[in-house]
Enzyme design. Structure first.
Site, PDB file in Angstrom:
ATOM      1  N   TYR A 234      44.583  37.799  45.556  1.00 41.67           N
ATOM      2  CA  TYR A 234      43.702  36.780  44.955  1.00 41.67           C
ATOM      3  C   TYR A 234      42.232  37.207  44.942  1.00 41.67           C
ATOM      4  CZ  TYR A 234      43.475  34.335  49.682  1.00 41.67           C
ATOM      5  OH  TYR A 234      43.331  33.968  50.987  1.00 41.67           O
ATOM      6  N   GLU A 235      41.474  36.527  44.140  1.00 38.84           N
ATOM      7  CA  GLU A 235      40.063  36.888  43.901  1.00 38.84           C
ATOM      8  C   GLU A 235      39.931  38.306  43.353  1.00 38.84           C
ATOM      9  OE1 GLU A 235      38.418  34.399  43.934  1.00 38.84           O
ATOM     10  OE2 GLU A 235      39.321  33.081  45.401  1.00 38.84           O
ATOM     11  N   GLY A 236      40.897  38.722  42.562  1.00 42.84           N
ATOM     12  CA  GLY A 236      40.877  40.068  41.981  1.00 42.84           C
ATOM     13  C   GLY A 236      41.654  41.037  42.848  1.00 42.84           C
TER      14      GLY A 236
ATOM     15  N   GLN B 166      39.351  45.317  41.687  1.00 41.86           N
ATOM     16  CA  GLN B 166      38.134  45.685  42.432  1.00 41.86           C
ATOM     17  C   GLN B 166      37.787  47.152  42.173  1.00 41.86           C
ATOM     18  OE1 GLN B 166      36.568  43.227  44.063  1.00 41.86           O
ATOM     19  NE2 GLN B 166      38.291  41.850  43.685  1.00 41.86           N
TER      20      GLN B 166
END
Lengths: 596, 596
Positions: free
Chosen positions: A439-441, A446
């Site tokens: 999650y969050e990329g 990244q």
């Protein structure tokens, strides 16, 4: 079940001795009150809450999980009461702006608290944690009315917030999203669509939840340039601040997941829900970036949390569990066998956990302090700090969650077969930790952000800013520090060289950047952590030279640094080879030859 | 949920084209019937059962789990019926001795079946799987009466077997075990004690379960030299073979585990249970080794199973899921985005899974064939094969389960956030897979066995036997094979050199072996797999040169070999450095400095 004890000594070491936070905060207008004494005192209070209130709910929260019904979601027993206590103690507002009712403390203190809360109980910590993104977004992009109506009560913790981005067909690629926002006569909008994977998206802890939602206007351009950002309260708020009718946003179900069972991952249906535009139309994704960086640093903290918790569990077990004799003769001759901490491979795993955790703590706190400089420093200072954060945030997010997962798995391994059994609590850390790389990329996202947007996109500038900092540290070193500074220097130089090589290759074939990205990111992570380990070892060496009474703490620090440089940093050797191995071995196989 | 399709083409490639099994079996008395045609036919039948009967129970078995009650353990819905069908089809007896009612087929066919069964449903496969150890133990060490009474019905699958080793305070260190066996007037023994972690230890699939149990006689010496081995039937068997009274062994509970929920991991209480000695008194551990090798090869198969299953799931998703455009321009211009298989990092993960799975298949089948030579070859052939197995079994067990876990995690990663959600089935593979690095000897235990007992313990002889095989392969290569054979040669030489270095260091400090062990094992695994990949690539190259019509299959093989040599084998570089980093960085820290 591992019994969490907040590592206050190490927290103070990093904060005060390595990063010298007080000295920095004396130079930042508004943060002068954040002295070493005050910070230590706040950390101690936070530790009590994390250890005493949240840690006991870690295992029960996993086993009980969240329960969905038509009426909403019931969180596990004790979660609600703990949240009320958390608000009563004023924790949510610790590092929020004074204008919004916050206590105006530095981000650093917020992150220290996030670490302790999250190590004690990550699933619980996500309820107040998700509010930060909503707070940050409204703070930066909301209208004065929106701030008045929503911000104060998010800051106090009376309400929580969420971020509603993902739809079932799109996560990383937000350009594909379909949720529609129709303008209404009263200036509001009506949102229709379905969002999934909404962490803390529905719960029974607060009267209201403020959803920050991405959606498209009817005439919006396709792709990422046609996305707008909205506030959608779960319960409508009248102008006088009282709660009105239930808004047309409902939790259709919650996901059954591998871990973080105590946090409700909601599917939210918006059926013409009343919504308020934040910022400009079609500029939603730009506003989102404010939030994404906060969220990514927060997710990096999850990696640290799980390293620390797994280390603490495994350490206690390794000292207690008896099996075999040391290869060099009995160390516990009166017992039937030696404690397993005598075995080199058990120590290898423990030291790996310890070196990642302590190194990551320095890395994470450093990032939080850059955030403080961005908020309160001069324009020039803020720009430099922002550049550093841009470079280091994807590294922190991906590297700390990947190594966090590794560390959590070492914890299971040290327990042997017992590690696989739920009651010991070690496998839960692995299950809870697994989401952090997604999650969050994802790690892959990244990595593309790092190599593409940050390093190559800045023509190498963001990277040379950081390697210049590394050089400064090296210049301050003495003879005894060479064991760390020489390999650090070599890696820092090599890092620059590798970046240039990949950049050149990517000019003729963009897939070369993609093919190198994850190995490049992991390489960057090992070098970044080497910087923090060298720094910590230098401080420890100075303290010993000064005759500090806590000598054994500093000796352990230097030995852990030696372990890091001799056993973990060499992973860069293989990464260097594979990141330069080229795109051909990945791209040459036609899709149809990928088959069973 | 990944839909399992048995990789029959690859199974046949490894069996017939690479390992040339038919040619071998023609030389082994009793195995002459195992022709390519027969083996392919049996594999096809096995595939139907695995795909059609077992795979559909994979996810439901996990969700439902086993249910304990005073009366026993209920396995998940459908497990019992599938087991009955498995017996009816004669699968359990496939590779068992003809004298015991088996079909006398080679071990290789047994392992092929184990792979397919285990990939379709590992938790189910453990019920018949555990019987193999009991069968092997009674075959080799049981009396003629014991064989008559127990073996035939284990072989037919009418009953299943277990291995009862672990007690709550001892797993790896069996010398500490406490279960007592008191001699009785009738020549039997009465066992009292508690065993834990007994896989398939209680279930509702068969009328009886034959436990093989380690316990101590009253006057036994301490440690591993005072352990004896016993048969303890769940239900006593009369001399005429009919079932008598329930024996005093009961399942006190089953474990709540991270994964393999469909298999009952039992706590067994022995309260003076009737037991029959196998082999000599106090020689139980020696008899156990027979079983341990079988079990370790079986566990290696679990690594392969989860690589393959996760690959199949991830591959289907990577072709289907749309996100972002390729860095080199749209590949699916009519769609809203490209399938994620266009992205280099997704391919990196898929190819890692594929290269590990196909390489491991060759490695595993090769080991099974060595077992066949041990059973049916001349004394000299058998000795050579046994030596090879001694060396390669710990490598296969640890390396294939570690890389199996890595592959399973790549599968989750390719799914992004969906990978964390239970209904997609990818996280289950990670949970099921995690145990493989722990049971039947952890990775650390395998590593000590490899470096200590096998490599250094044989004065390097077991290793040079294998590197001589590698040299033979290299000698058969042609110009086109050099891309693989040159790095293989370099690694093979380096492997010998590293072994000597560690051996020298260990002479002055035994902890040096322990400190290097796991990195050494992983290094050994990468080189071993490089040998099989080079071999496969050579065969593929020859087939293409011969104008074989299945050209694309062979091309994919060569490209995967290139990926392996360029992207995975270089992991040896870091392992080389860290295995030589010495014991000091692990052992210098006093135990009390490991603290929070």
């Amino acid at each position: 079940m591992p019994e969490y004890k907040a590592p206050l000594r190490d927290i103070s070491f990093v904060t005060n001795e390595v990063l010298e936070a007080e000295q920095l905060f004396q130079t930042l207008p508004g943060y002068e009150e954040a002295t070493t004494d005050l910070m230590n005192a706040i950390a101690e209070e936070g530790a009590k809450f994390a250890e005493g209130v949240l840690a006991p709910l870690y295992q029960s929260g996993d086993q009980e999980g969240c329960k969905w019904s038509e009426e909403g979601v019931a969180t596990p027993t004790g979660f609600k009461e703990a949240y009320q206590q958390y608000i009563d103690n004023g924790w949510p507002s610790l590092s929020a702006d004074v204008e919004a009712g916050g206590q105006g403390m530095p981000n650093l203190l917020g992150i220290i608290n996030t670490e302790m809360v999250g190590t004690a109980n990550w699933a619980w910590g996500m309820y107040p944690g998700l509010s930060h993104g909503a707070i940050k977004t409204i703070e930066e992009h909301g209208s004065p009315e929106q701030k008045e109506q929503y911000l104060t009560r998010l800051v106090s913790g009376e309400w929580t917030g969420t971020m509603c981005l993902t739809e079932s067909h799109c996560g990383s690629d937000l350009g594909l999203l379909r949720s529609k926002a129709e303008p209404q006569a009263d200036g509001s909008y009506a949102i229709t669509g379905q969002k999934i994977f909404i962490s803390a998206g529905e719960h029974d802890m607060t009267d209201n939840i403020i959803h920050i939602v991405l959606a498209r206007l009817p005439d919006a351009p396709e792709g990422t340039k046609g996305i707008s950002l909205f506030i959608v309260p779960k319960v409508n708020v009248s102008e006088d601040g009282t709660l009105g009718e239930r808004n047309a946003v409902h939790c259709a179900s919650i996901e059954h997941k591998m871990g973080i069972h105590g946090n409700a991952t909601a599917v939210l249906n918006f059926d013409g829900a009343k919504a308020y535009l934040i910022g400009e139309e079609n500029r939603g994704l730009n506003c989102m970036f404010t939030f994404m960086n906060t969220a990514r640093v927060g997710t990096a903290a999850q990696g640290l949390a799980h390293m620390e918790l797994s280390f603490q569990g495994a350490l206690a077990y390794a000292k207690d569990r008896l099996a075999m004799r040391s290869l060099t003769g009995p160390k516990n001759p009166d017992g039937p066998a030696d404690p397993i901490i005598v075995h080199p491979d058990v120590r290898r795993m423990l030291l790996t956990q310890k070196a990642f955790a302590e190194g990551s703590r320095a890395f994470l706190y450093f990032l939080a302090m850059q955030g403080d400089i961005v908020d309160k420093g001069t324009e020039e200072e803020a720009k430099a700090a922002d550049d550093l954060m841009s470079l280091l945030t994807p590294i922190a997010k991906a590297f700390m969650t990947e190594t966090g997962y590794e560390a959590a798995n070492h914890g299971v391994q040290i327990f042997g077969g017992h590690g696989f059994i739920q009651e010991w609590g070690m496998e839960q850390i692995v299950r809870d930790c697994r989401i952090a790389m997604l999650y969050e990329g994802t790690t892959g996202i990244q990595a593309l952000d790092l190599i593409g947007r940050k390093v190559l996109g800045s023509g190498g500038k963001l990277l040379t800013n950081f390697t210049a900092m590394i050089e400064e540290l090296i210049a301050r070193g003495s003879e005894e520090d060479k064991q760390f500074l020489e390999p650090l220097k070599a890696h820092s130089d090599e890092w620059l060289g590798l970046s240039m090589k990949i950049g050149e290759a990517a000019m003729s074939n963009p897939d070369e950047a993609g093919a190198a990205a994850v190995d490049y990111l992991m390489y960057s992570g090992y070098v970044t952590l080497a910087y923090f380990w060298a720094h910590m070892a230098m401080v420890a060496r100075q303290k010993i030279a000064e005759g500090d009474e806590d000598k054994s703490f500093y000796e352990a620090k230097i030995m852990t640094a030696q372990f890091y440089f001799q056993r973990l940093l060499p992973r860069t050797e293989s990464l260097k080879t594979t990141m330069l191995a080229g795109a051909d071995n990945l791209m040459q196989m036609p899709e149809e030859l990928f088959a069973v």
